[in-house]
Design a protein around this motif. Structure first.
Motif, PDB file in Angstrom:
ATOM      1  N   PHE A  89       0.804  -1.211   0.000  1.00 14.71           N
ATOM      2  CA  PHE A  89       0.000   0.000   0.000  1.00 14.71           C
ATOM      3  C   PHE A  89       0.845   1.273   0.000  1.00 14.71           C
ATOM      4  CE2 PHE A  89      -2.825   3.129   2.200  1.00 14.71           C
ATOM      5  CZ  PHE A  89      -3.797   3.170   1.212  1.00 14.71           C
ATOM      6  N   ILE A  90       1.990   1.242   0.646  1.00 17.22           N
ATOM      7  CA  ILE A  90       2.818   2.449   0.750  1.00 17.22           C
ATOM      8  C   ILE A  90       3.262   2.966  -0.614  1.00 17.22           C
ATOM      9  CG2 ILE A  90       5.077   3.301   1.513  1.00 17.22           C
ATOM     10  CD1 ILE A  90       4.658   1.902   4.141  1.00 17.22           C
ATOM     11  N   PRO A  91       3.717   2.114  -1.549  1.00 18.22           N
ATOM     12  CA  PRO A  91       4.061   2.646  -2.885  1.00 18.22           C
ATOM     13  C   PRO A  91       2.869   3.295  -3.589  1.00 18.22           C
ATOM     14  CG  PRO A  91       5.005   0.467  -2.579  1.00 18.22           C
ATOM     15  CD  PRO A  91       4.084   0.693  -1.419  1.00 18.22           C
ATOM     16  N   VAL A  92       1.661   2.807  -3.330  1.00 13.17           N
ATOM     17  CA  VAL A  92       0.475   3.413  -3.926  1.00 13.17           C
ATOM     18  C   VAL A  92       0.310   4.840  -3.398  1.00 13.17           C
ATOM     19  CG1 VAL A  92      -2.033   3.277  -4.140  1.00 13.17           C
ATOM     20  CG2 VAL A  92      -0.645   1.188  -4.235  1.00 13.17           C
ATOM     21  N   ILE A  93       0.522   5.017  -2.080  1.00 16.76           N
ATOM     22  CA  ILE A  93       0.429   6.354  -1.481  1.00 16.76           C
ATOM     23  C   ILE A  93       1.469   7.282  -2.094  1.00 16.76           C
ATOM     24  CG2 ILE A  93       0.643   7.676   0.654  1.00 16.76           C
ATOM     25  CD1 ILE A  93      -0.375   5.265   2.161  1.00 16.76           C
ATOM     26  N   GLN A  94       2.704   6.790  -2.202  1.00 12.76           N
ATOM     27  CA  GLN A  94       3.760   7.608  -2.795  1.00 12.76           C
ATOM     28  C   GLN A  94       3.427   7.994  -4.227  1.00 12.76           C
ATOM     29  OE1 GLN A  94       7.120   4.819  -1.532  1.00 12.76           O
ATOM     30  NE2 GLN A  94       8.147   6.800  -1.460  1.00 12.76           N
ATOM     31  N   GLY A  95       2.954   7.026  -5.010  1.00  7.86           N
ATOM     32  CA  GLY A  95       2.614   7.311  -6.403  1.00  7.86           C
ATOM     33  C   GLY A  95       1.505   8.339  -6.520  1.00  7.86           C
ATOM     34  N   ALA A  96       0.488   8.229  -5.654  1.00 11.44           N
ATOM     35  CA  ALA A  96      -0.621   9.188  -5.688  1.00 11.44           C
ATOM     36  C   ALA A  96      -0.135  10.588  -5.339  1.00 11.44           C
ATOM     37  CB  ALA A  96      -1.716   8.742  -4.728  1.00 11.44           C
ATOM     38  N   LEU A  97       0.765  10.687  -4.353  1.00 15.71           N
ATOM     39  CA  LEU A  97       1.296  11.993  -3.965  1.00 15.71           C
ATOM     40  C   LEU A  97       2.131  12.605  -5.090  1.00 15.71           C
ATOM     41  CD1 LEU A  97       2.355  11.289  -0.259  1.00 15.71           C
ATOM     42  CD2 LEU A  97       0.414  12.658  -1.051  1.00 15.71           C
ATOM     43  N   VAL A  98       2.903  11.782  -5.782  1.00 17.01           N
ATOM     44  CA  VAL A  98       3.719  12.281  -6.890  1.00 17.01           C
ATOM     45  C   VAL A  98       2.821  12.768  -8.026  1.00 17.01           C
ATOM     46  CG1 VAL A  98       5.349  11.618  -8.699  1.00 17.01           C
ATOM     47  CG2 VAL A  98       5.747  10.904  -6.333  1.00 17.01           C
ATOM     48  N   VAL A  99       1.795  11.993  -8.363  1.00 17.39           N
ATOM     49  CA  VAL A  99       0.872  12.393  -9.428  1.00 17.39           C
ATOM     50  C   VAL A  99       0.180  13.702  -9.073  1.00 17.39           C
ATOM     51  CG1 VAL A  99      -1.268  11.782 -10.613  1.00 17.39           C
ATOM     52  CG2 VAL A  99       0.510  10.060 -10.278  1.00 17.39           C
ATOM     53  N   PHE A 100      -0.265  13.805  -7.821  1.00 14.57           N
ATOM     54  CA  PHE A 100      -0.912  15.048  -7.381  1.00 14.57           C
ATOM     55  C   PHE A 100       0.047  16.226  -7.492  1.00 14.57           C
ATOM     56  CE2 PHE A 100      -1.929  18.127  -4.021  1.00 14.57           C
ATOM     57  CZ  PHE A 100      -3.243  18.442  -4.358  1.00 14.57           C
ATOM     58  N   GLY A 101       1.307  16.009  -7.106  1.00 11.93           N
ATOM     59  CA  GLY A 101       2.296  17.084  -7.201  1.00 11.93           C
ATOM     60  C   GLY A 101       2.560  17.494  -8.634  1.00 11.93           C
ATOM     61  N   LEU A 102       2.613  16.524  -9.556  1.00 13.43           N
ATOM     62  CA  LEU A 102       2.853  16.842 -10.959  1.00 13.43           C
ATOM     63  C   LEU A 102       1.661  17.583 -11.571  1.00 13.43           C
ATOM     64  CD1 LEU A 102       4.569  13.555 -12.173  1.00 13.43           C
ATOM     65  CD2 LEU A 102       5.659  15.758 -11.720  1.00 13.43           C
ATOM     66  N   VAL A 103       0.452  17.177 -11.191  1.00 15.37           N
ATOM     67  CA  VAL A 103      -0.741  17.887 -11.680  1.00 15.37           C
ATOM     68  C   VAL A 103      -0.741  19.332 -11.180  1.00 15.37           C
ATOM     69  CG1 VAL A 103      -3.255  17.999 -11.533  1.00 15.37           C
ATOM     70  CG2 VAL A 103      -2.132  15.813 -11.938  1.00 15.37           C
ATOM     71  N   THR A 104      -0.401  19.501  -9.901  1.00 14.54           N
ATOM     72  CA  THR A 104      -0.329  20.851  -9.341  1.00 14.54           C
ATOM     73  C   THR A 104       0.725  21.682 -10.056  1.00 14.54           C
ATOM     74  OG1 THR A 104      -1.002  19.980  -7.180  1.00 14.54           O
ATOM     75  CG2 THR A 104      -0.002  22.171  -7.223  1.00 14.54           C
ATOM     76  N   LEU A 105       1.864  21.068 -10.347  1.00 17.48           N
ATOM     77  CA  LEU A 105       2.925  21.752 -11.090  1.00 17.48           C
ATOM     78  C   LEU A 105       2.418  22.209 -12.457  1.00 17.48           C
ATOM     79  CD1 LEU A 105       5.889  22.539 -11.703  1.00 17.48           C
ATOM     80  CD2 LEU A 105       6.287  20.145 -12.333  1.00 17.48           C
ATOM     81  N   GLY A 106       1.720  21.322 -13.158  1.00 17.19           N
ATOM     82  CA  GLY A 106       1.188  21.681 -14.464  1.00 17.19           C
ATOM     83  C   GLY A 106       0.165  22.802 -14.402  1.00 17.19           C
ATOM     84  N   LEU A 107      -0.669  22.800 -13.360  1.00 18.47           N
ATOM     85  CA  LEU A 107      -1.670  23.854 -13.215  1.00 18.47           C
ATOM     86  C   LEU A 107      -1.012  25.211 -12.959  1.00 18.47           C
ATOM     87  CD1 LEU A 107      -4.407  22.028 -11.071  1.00 18.47           C
ATOM     88  CD2 LEU A 107      -4.523  22.659 -13.496  1.00 18.47           C
ATOM     89  N   TRP A 108       0.034  25.229 -12.140  1.00 23.02           N
ATOM     90  CA  TRP A 108       0.753  26.481 -11.891  1.00 23.02           C
ATOM     91  C   TRP A 108       1.311  27.042 -13.201  1.00 23.02           C
ATOM     92  CZ3 TRP A 108       0.284  29.576  -8.022  1.00 23.02           C
ATOM     93  CH2 TRP A 108       0.129  29.128  -6.714  1.00 23.02           C
ATOM     94  N   ILE A 109       1.945  26.168 -13.995  1.00 27.11           N
ATOM     95  CA  ILE A 109       2.546  26.624 -15.260  1.00 27.11           C
ATOM     96  C   ILE A 109       1.464  27.123 -16.218  1.00 27.11           C
ATOM     97  CG2 ILE A 109       3.833  25.868 -17.295  1.00 27.11           C
ATOM     98  CD1 ILE A 109       5.336  23.910 -15.477  1.00 27.11           C
TER      99      ILE A 109
END
Length: 204
Positions: A89-109
């Protein structure tokens, strides 16, 4: 009225004979600083993604989850091995956090690019995103006592609290800059000119 030689008289657009407001050659400093703030927000999001990738306290998260699962009758009745479940389960949490961070990065740009052009719809969308950022930042402030008492490590504290507070301050500053008078005048002029161009009253 048609001209005898096939020409027609220019028809005054909705803005009146004087035409729409003239867009200044340079955008106001308030909007420029707001765009700079959005690029800074993108940088903070990128830092957050890096911290998740290199500084996520897997062992601490594992121990916390094991403690919570101990003695849970639902888990015991299911016959599921807590350690195997947590390890998956922990890698799933990490992956979700990374995806959320990348989406946020794209929205800022994206917001930095379109708001820099003086688009009113982009300013409205940025305001909605800013409201979410403020709510998230306030949550980070509320979690400070918990984060300080828990053994989360310096990297996770930086990712969950410090970056959240910085984004809170940044979101407030950007929202103010997006709605002050110089920005309003510039965005209104851009909007009026674009409407006139779409109506065919001004050359593109």
């Amino acid at each position: 009225m048609s001209h005898p030689y096939g020409y027609s008289q220019p028809y005054p657009g909705p803005a009146g004979p004087a035409g729409p407001p003239t867009v200044p050659a340079e955008r106001p400093r308030s909007l420029t600083y707001a765009v700079y703030g959005m690029w800074l927000g993108a940088v903070l999001s990128a830092v957050g993604v890096v911290l998740i990738l290199v500084g996520y306290d897997v062992d601490g998260m594992r121990e916390t989850m094991l403690t919570e699962f101990e003695g849970d009758p639902r888990l015991e009745d299911s016959g599921l091995d807590p350690e195997s479940f947590i390890d998956a389960f922990i890698p799933v949490i990490q992956g979700a956090l990374v995806v959320f961070g990348l989406v946020t990065l794209g929205l800022w740009i994206w917001m930095a690019l379109v708001n820099g052009k003086g688009r009113n719809w982009a300013r409205i969308v940025a305001t909605v995103f800013g409201a979410f950022s403020i709510f998230s930042g306030l949550s980070s402030l509320a979690n400070i006592p918990t984060a300080m008492s828990a053994d989360t490590g310096a990297v996770m504290f930086l990712q969950s609290v410090v970056l959240g507070i910085l984004q809170l301050v940044l979101a407030i500053a950007i929202l103010v800059l997006l709605w002050v008078q110089p920005t309003n005048a510039y965005v209104n002029a851009v909007t009026a000119q674009r409407k006139a161009e779409r109506s065919g009253y001004l050359p593109r």
